[in-house]
Design a protein around this motif. Sequence first.
Motif, mmCIF file in Angstrom:
data_model
loop_
_atom_site.group_PDB
_atom_site.id
_atom_site.type_symbol
_atom_site.label_atom_id
_atom_site.label_comp_id
_atom_site.label_asym_id
_atom_site.label_seq_id
_atom_site.Cartn_x
_atom_site.Cartn_y
_atom_site.Cartn_z
ATOM 1 N N THR A 7 0.866 -1.182 0.000
ATOM 2 C CA THR A 7 0.000 0.000 0.000
ATOM 3 C C THR A 7 0.903 1.233 0.000
ATOM 4 O O THR A 7 2.130 1.124 0.119
ATOM 5 N N ASP A 8 0.269 2.406 -0.075
ATOM 6 C CA ASP A 8 1.055 3.614 0.155
ATOM 7 C C ASP A 8 1.204 3.822 1.663
ATOM 8 O O ASP A 8 0.786 2.980 2.472
ATOM 9 N N ASN A 9 1.751 4.939 2.038
ATOM 10 C CA ASN A 9 2.078 5.145 3.450
ATOM 11 C C ASN A 9 0.847 5.226 4.345
ATOM 12 O O ASN A 9 0.925 5.014 5.552
ATOM 13 N N LYS A 10 -0.326 5.516 3.734
ATOM 14 C CA LYS A 10 -1.552 5.668 4.524
ATOM 15 C C LYS A 10 -2.482 4.460 4.412
ATOM 16 O O LYS A 10 -3.624 4.513 4.875
ATOM 17 N N GLY A 11 -1.989 3.415 3.742
ATOM 18 C CA GLY A 11 -2.807 2.222 3.615
ATOM 19 C C GLY A 11 -3.684 2.195 2.383
ATOM 20 O O GLY A 11 -4.471 1.271 2.190
#
Length: 259
Positions: A76-80
């Motif tokens: 995922t990206d850093n925020k999910g």
Amino acid sequence: MKKTVSIAFLIFSFFYGSALAQQPVLKALDGDKMIPGLTEIMDPEVTIIQPGIKDSDAPSDAIILFGGSDINSEWTDNKGAPSKWIVKDGSLVCVKGSGVIKTKRKFSNFQLHIEWKTPSEVSGDGQGRGNSGIFMQELYELQVLDSYNNRTYRHGQAGSFYKQFAPLVNVSRKPGEWQTYDVIYTAPTFNNDTTTFFTPPRVTVLHNGVLVQNNVSLRGPTVYVGIPEYFIKKHGAGSLVLQDHGNPVAYRNIWMREL
Ligand code: MG
């Protein structure tokens, strides 16, 4: 006598087959004769797994983090949210400005294989050329950089633990060529005050099959400015993170074995 030897053998097997196996060989109990069988432990049998055809292929017990097509199952990206990195020609390519990507799974102790490639079209220099990075437990950066004819500070080049340990040698391939890291990582443990390591993270790295980090003890989470010791905080298992440093670095064949 036979029964005595058998009991001694059982006791000996327990200790010798446990974590104490690395200790000097224990003596047999008084009255027992040391025989070869006392140091020949059969059970439990070592787990059998299937190796890859090539050494870079994942063995049968590995977690495939990226196999060439699917990015969303494991990353995922850093925020999910779904990552904005792209899959191109079987590799995972960083998109400038999209931020890091991280595994959904969290890891502590592991063996990691990962392949990476900096752009064949060279632009920039120093830290601005083919920069990315692989963070152990989201905190400790193994630098990815085009370090072929590209001087920078020694503990910031490819194979370094950023601003902590320079690689033993620079074994970089040319830009545009695939390179490998094989990493053996042991997570830290912490004292009760939660601010100091009881045992620091330890890591060994092979770059293109050559030893570049030999069981080094990291001083703390990676920082760009300052001394890492000042920033230690207790943490548990963490994701593997790939850095967006603004360059289209590509990754492929990423697999992990938890230890
Ligand atoms: Mg980096």
